[in-house]
Design a protein around this motif. Structure first.
Motif, short mmCIF file in Angstrom:
data_model
loop_
_atom_site.label_atom_id
_atom_site.label_comp_id
_atom_site.label_asym_id
_atom_site.label_seq_id
_atom_site.Cartn_x
_atom_site.Cartn_y
_atom_site.Cartn_z
N GLU A 73 48.12 46.39 43.13
CA GLU A 73 47.27 47.28 43.57
C GLU A 73 46.82 47.51 45.12
O GLU A 73 46.61 46.42 45.78
CB GLU A 73 45.82 47.20 42.93
N ASP A 74 47.31 48.57 45.68
CA ASP A 74 47.35 48.65 47.25
C ASP A 74 45.96 48.90 47.84
O ASP A 74 45.59 48.93 49.14
CB ASP A 74 48.18 49.61 47.94
N GLU A 75 44.67 49.50 46.97
CA GLU A 75 43.45 49.72 47.46
C GLU A 75 42.65 48.23 47.22
O GLU A 75 42.54 47.88 46.17
CB GLU A 75 42.86 50.65 46.68
N PRO A 76 42.10 47.80 48.38
CA PRO A 76 41.41 46.47 48.53
C PRO A 76 40.27 46.59 47.48
O PRO A 76 39.84 45.60 46.69
CB PRO A 76 40.92 46.27 49.78
N LEU A 77 39.29 47.59 47.40
CA LEU A 77 38.32 47.55 46.64
C LEU A 77 38.57 47.64 45.05
O LEU A 77 37.90 46.95 44.28
CB LEU A 77 37.36 48.70 46.90
N MET A 78 39.51 48.40 44.68
CA MET A 78 40.07 48.38 43.47
C MET A 78 40.73 47.16 42.89
O MET A 78 40.48 46.53 41.73
CB MET A 78 41.23 49.47 43.26
N ARG A 79 41.33 46.44 43.90
CA ARG A 79 41.94 45.14 43.48
C ARG A 79 40.98 44.31 42.96
O ARG A 79 40.99 43.36 42.05
CB ARG A 79 42.91 44.68 44.66
N GLU A 80 39.90 44.08 43.94
CA GLU A 80 38.89 43.05 43.87
C GLU A 80 38.21 43.51 42.59
O GLU A 80 37.68 42.34 41.85
CB GLU A 80 37.88 43.12 45.05
N ARG A 81 37.66 44.80 42.19
CA ARG A 81 37.28 45.03 41.05
C ARG A 81 37.86 44.70 39.76
O ARG A 81 37.40 44.10 39.05
CB ARG A 81 36.79 46.60 40.87
N LEU A 82 39.18 44.93 39.71
CA LEU A 82 40.02 44.50 38.60
C LEU A 82 40.08 43.16 38.43
O LEU A 82 39.82 42.40 37.40
CB LEU A 82 41.55 45.04 38.90
N LEU A 83 39.87 42.27 39.89
CA LEU A 83 39.89 40.90 39.44
C LEU A 83 38.68 40.09 38.94
O LEU A 83 38.77 39.58 38.00
CB LEU A 83 40.18 40.28 40.88
N ALA A 84 37.61 40.98 39.45
CA ALA A 84 36.37 40.66 38.91
C ALA A 84 36.02 40.72 37.26
O ALA A 84 35.60 40.00 36.51
CB ALA A 84 35.16 41.28 39.86
N GLN A 85 36.70 42.04 36.96
CA GLN A 85 36.59 42.38 35.72
C GLN A 85 37.44 41.77 34.61
O GLN A 85 37.05 41.40 33.62
CB GLN A 85 36.73 43.83 35.46
N LEU A 86 38.54 41.37 35.26
CA LEU A 86 39.50 40.48 34.31
C LEU A 86 39.08 39.23 34.07
O LEU A 86 39.05 38.47 33.07
CB LEU A 86 40.80 40.32 35.06
N ALA A 87 38.25 38.59 35.04
CA ALA A 87 37.73 37.25 34.86
C ALA A 87 36.54 37.18 33.86
O ALA A 87 36.47 36.31 33.32
CB ALA A 87 36.93 36.66 36.36
N GLN A 88 36.10 38.35 33.74
CA GLN A 88 34.92 38.71 32.72
C GLN A 88 35.72 39.06 31.26
O GLN A 88 35.18 38.32 30.22
CB GLN A 88 33.99 39.64 32.75
N ALA A 89 36.51 39.75 31.23
CA ALA A 89 37.01 40.17 30.00
C ALA A 89 37.97 39.21 29.25
O ALA A 89 38.58 39.22 28.26
CB ALA A 89 37.85 41.46 30.16
N TRP A 90 38.80 38.42 30.38
CA TRP A 90 39.87 37.56 29.79
C TRP A 90 39.74 36.45 30.58
O TRP A 90 40.77 36.24 31.34
CB TRP A 90 41.32 38.34 29.90
N PRO A 91 38.79 35.35 30.29
CA PRO A 91 38.78 34.49 31.18
C PRO A 91 39.89 33.11 30.81
O PRO A 91 40.12 32.76 31.70
CB PRO A 91 37.18 33.88 30.86
N GLN A 92 40.45 33.28 29.77
CA GLN A 92 41.54 32.33 29.46
C GLN A 92 42.72 32.72 30.11
O GLN A 92 43.45 31.81 30.30
CB GLN A 92 41.98 32.59 27.82
N ALA A 93 42.88 34.04 30.89
CA ALA A 93 44.27 34.31 31.40
C ALA A 93 44.18 33.63 32.81
O ALA A 93 42.81 33.41 33.43
CB ALA A 93 44.42 35.81 31.65
N ARG A 94 45.27 33.75 33.23
CA ARG A 94 45.27 33.20 34.82
C ARG A 94 46.24 33.97 35.67
O ARG A 94 47.44 34.45 35.44
CB ARG A 94 46.14 31.78 34.88
N VAL A 95 45.41 34.64 36.76
CA VAL A 95 46.33 35.48 37.81
C VAL A 95 47.01 34.57 38.56
O VAL A 95 46.52 33.96 39.33
CB VAL A 95 45.10 36.47 38.39
N VAL A 96 48.31 34.93 38.58
CA VAL A 96 49.32 33.94 39.18
C VAL A 96 49.62 34.66 40.59
O VAL A 96 50.28 34.03 41.59
CB VAL A 96 50.54 33.66 38.39
#
Length: 242
Positions: free
Chosen positions: A7-30
């Motif tokens: 994702e090239d937009e910093p705000l969208m990138r941070e938003r998606l990272l934060a939401q993924l941590a909530q929605a899928w805590p078992q997954a790992r962003v590599v």
């Protein structure tokens, strides 16, 4: 479950990272990529199970990255535009999220991904459709010049030459390097405008000044706005026959 985010937009990138941590805590962003070229490099390095791809990015688009990945990962597109390939995505083999991404929508996507992680091969037919539906013609090239990104209209390009893992873009006012292989650029350029004259050279037909025969099967080409002389290989001499 390994995840790659592009994702090239910093705000969208941070938003998606934060939401993924909530929605899928078992997954790992590599890996997190800010453009399509880095996304492809990161995929080659990490081979993630799931890839969240912005469709419009500098360098390779999300659709182009998806075409390269094919069925080897589950693809989720993140886009501000509900058009083009999205009809194919609605069949359910891959998913997409509209910006700004809402947590509830992401949670539904995560649930679908959890059910599909054992069936990656099911992505192939739909990704093939996406590749066919994707825009086929490049309009802009993005080149790094120091710390700046230069936006180049393809109509201003005189010729392109392969330069190791980069491509040299030659313009009337200079040149620039982009990190896209020449053969990959060729797929997105209009073949009526951009002619391949050598394995490592593509020329803008509108920029051709003259073609000179220097041997039985050898041609040399000059372009407007450049003093360089380009070699036309035997394979492509048919472009200049009467």
């Amino acid at each position: 479950m390994k995840i790659l985010i592009a994702e090239d937009e910093p705000l969208m990138r941070e938003r998606l990272l934060a939401q993924l941590a909530q929605a899928w805590p078992q997954a790992r962003v590599v890996a997190v990529a800010e453009n399509g070229n880095d996304a492809w490099d990161a995929w080659l390095e990490h081979e993630p199970d799931v890839v969240f791809l912005d469709i419009q990015m500098p360098g390779l688009t999300g659709l182009e990255v998806a075409r390269r990945i094919a069925e080897r990962s589950h693809i989720v597109f993140v886009t501000a535009y509900n058009q083009h390939a999205l009809e194919a995505l609605q069949r359910g083999a891959v998913d997409y999220l509209l910006k700004p991404v809402e947590l509830a929508a992401l949670e539904r996507t995560v649930e679908r991904l959890r059910r599909r992680t054992q069936r990656p091969a099911a992505l192939a037919p739909v990704l093939s459709e996406i590749a066919q539906a994707a825009p086929q013609r490049l309009t802009w090239l993005k080149a790094s010049v120091g710390k700046r990104i230069r936006l180049i209209n393809v109509n201003d390009v005189l010729f392109l030459q392969s330069d190791t893992k980069y491509t040299r873009v030659v313009l009337a006012d200079g040149d620039a390097l982009i990190r896209i292989a020449l053969k990959d650029l060729l797929e997105g350029l209009d073949p009526d405008l951009f002619w391949q004259i050598h394995r490592g050279t593509i020329v803008n037909a509108h920029a051709i000044a003259a073609v000179e025969r220097t041997g039985t099967e050898r041609l040399h080409l000059t372009v407007k706005g450049s003093s360089e002389v380009l070699v036309v290989s035997r394979t492509f001499t048919h472009l200049f026959r009467d």
